[in-house]
Structures are given as C-alpha cells and as structure tokens.
Design a protein around this motif. Structure first.
Motif: not given
Length: 252
Positions: A107-128
């Motif tokens: 969740f920490f990593c998700f929030s980092y990318f979402d704060r900047i780009y308003k989206e999260v890398p797909r590979i990170l979501i899939n890994t989770y």
C-alpha cells in the motif's frame, strides 16, 4: 512497548528508504547508482548530511525545506514515513498476522505512484493480487479449511463503489477496485469493514476540505490510494476499537 517502539522506528527508516528507492526507479536511475548514490535534494542536487536524513524529525527541524536552496519538501514524505511506522508498530503490538507487514508495504508503494500519476504500475497491482491469492491458498492448505476472510464482502463493496461512481459520473480507477478486492482476500470481515469505514470517512473529509478551501469541485480527480494507505495504518492503530465498533453496528 519497547519492542513496539523499535518496530515503529524500523518502519520510519524503511519508509525513508522506500521513498528514495521509488523516486530513483521512477526517475530512471541505473544499477548500482540506484542503491549506492547518496541522498540529495530533488531540486539543487545538494548531498544531504546524516542529520538531514532522520525520518520525520529532519523535516520538522528544517521546516520542510532544503537547507541550501529552500526547496519545499512535499508533506507526503514525513506523513508516509509516520504512517508506515505507526502501521508496523501496531501490527506488532496487537500480534496481527505477519503477512500484514507485506500488505502495508504494498500500500505504501501504491500511494507513492498514485500521488504523482493518479495510477499505479500494472505490474505492481498484479504482483499484489498474486501475493494475496497465494497467501489465501497456502492458508487454506495449512488449515485444511477455507479461511473466513472478507472476500464476499470485498466483492460487494467493490460492486457498490462501481455503481455509486457510475451514478455520480465520477470515474473510480480499476486499480483502486483491485486493491480493495485484494485486501479482502487477506483481512477478516470485521477488520475489512472497519477499514472501509475509515477510508470513506477520511477521503470524504478531504474531498470536503478541497471543495471548501481549495475551490475545487466534487468531480475533481482525487488520488485515493494514499488515503487507502493512511486508512490501513489507522485501522491497525485502532484495531480493537474498530472491531468493537463494527460488532455494535452490524451485530456480530
């Protein structure tokens, strides 16, 4: 309390390291520079001293600015460090499942990318998601029974959010939906419902704040994963109180 405080400090340090690591990954740093290059100001490039790298405390001492160029450091950094420290300390204090340490870091990593780009890398979501499903399957095999987790509740919550988003004509990212569903695979139903309550409360209050004080509209895009991360840490911090609240509300 002593060991809880140690885990809290480890969480602060880990958050500081992850923020630096994710920044370097996002900005194209190459190996081995991504690990060995000293921390520096994002604007002027000034190398930071050891006392300028103390999580949260350095931000307070230097009033959130670079000591050389005066660059304002985003408030996200100390807030995210504090949230990870509090979350990890709470998991240890209440003897919650160790798997929640990994979930909190995701969740920490998700929030980092979402704060900047308003989206999260797909590979990170899939890994989770793979991680959550594997945990559920392993737990099922070890206990010889299906864990009483919040999967059904997670499906209902996700469908409800999609319906509300469609009615309000406000897009809700599929990444956000998948993150909520993945969390339902790991948490029990009471904690999951309590988490949803905390998340909706915080995100709604912030939406109200930006509408009143920032002159935004209700349809202004809002990165939700930072709120999901903060809400998860708060849910762990007030774990017994949230369970009691949910039991009183839903009578179970």
């Amino acid at each position: 309390m002593y060991f809880t405080f140690i885990i809290f400090l480890l969480g602060l340090v880990l958050a500081s390291f992850l923020n630096a690591l994710l920044y370097r990954i996002d900005n194209g740093y190459k190996y081995p520079e991504i690990f060995v290059k000293g921390s520096h100001c994002e604007k002027c490039g000034k190398m930071l001293k050891t006392y300028e790298l103390i999580p949260v405390l350095s931000y307070v001492l230097f009033r959130g600015k670079c000591s050389v160029c005066g660059y304002k450091i985003p408030k996200y950094y100390p807030v995210s460090e504090l949230a990870l420290g509090v979350g990890m300390g709470s998991i240890y204090y209440y003897s919650l499942s160790p798997i929640l340490y990994a979930v909190l870091i995701f969740f920490f990593c998700f929030s980092y990318f979402d704060r900047i780009y308003k989206e999260v890398p797909r590979i990170l979501i899939n890994t989770y998601l793979i991680f959550s499903i594997l945990y559920f399957l392993i737990l099922t095999l070890l206990n010889h029974s299906i864990p009483e987790n919040a999967i059904i509740g997670g499906i209902i919550v996700c469908v409800f959010i999609l319906i509300v988003a469609k009615i309000m004509k406000k897009p809700f990212g599929m990444g956000d939906i998948l993150v909520l569903f993945g969390l339902s695979i790991v948490l029990n139903l009471k904690l999951y419902l309590g988490y949803i309550y905390v998340f909706l409360l915080f995100s709604s209050l912030y939406s109200l704040y930006i509408v009143i004080f920032k002159k935004k509209t209700i349809k202004t895009p809002l990165p939700l994963l930072p709120f999901m991360f903060l809400s998860l840490s708060i849910s762990f911090l007030f774990y017994p109180y949230i369970l009691d609240f949910i039991s009183r509300v839903f009578y179970f």
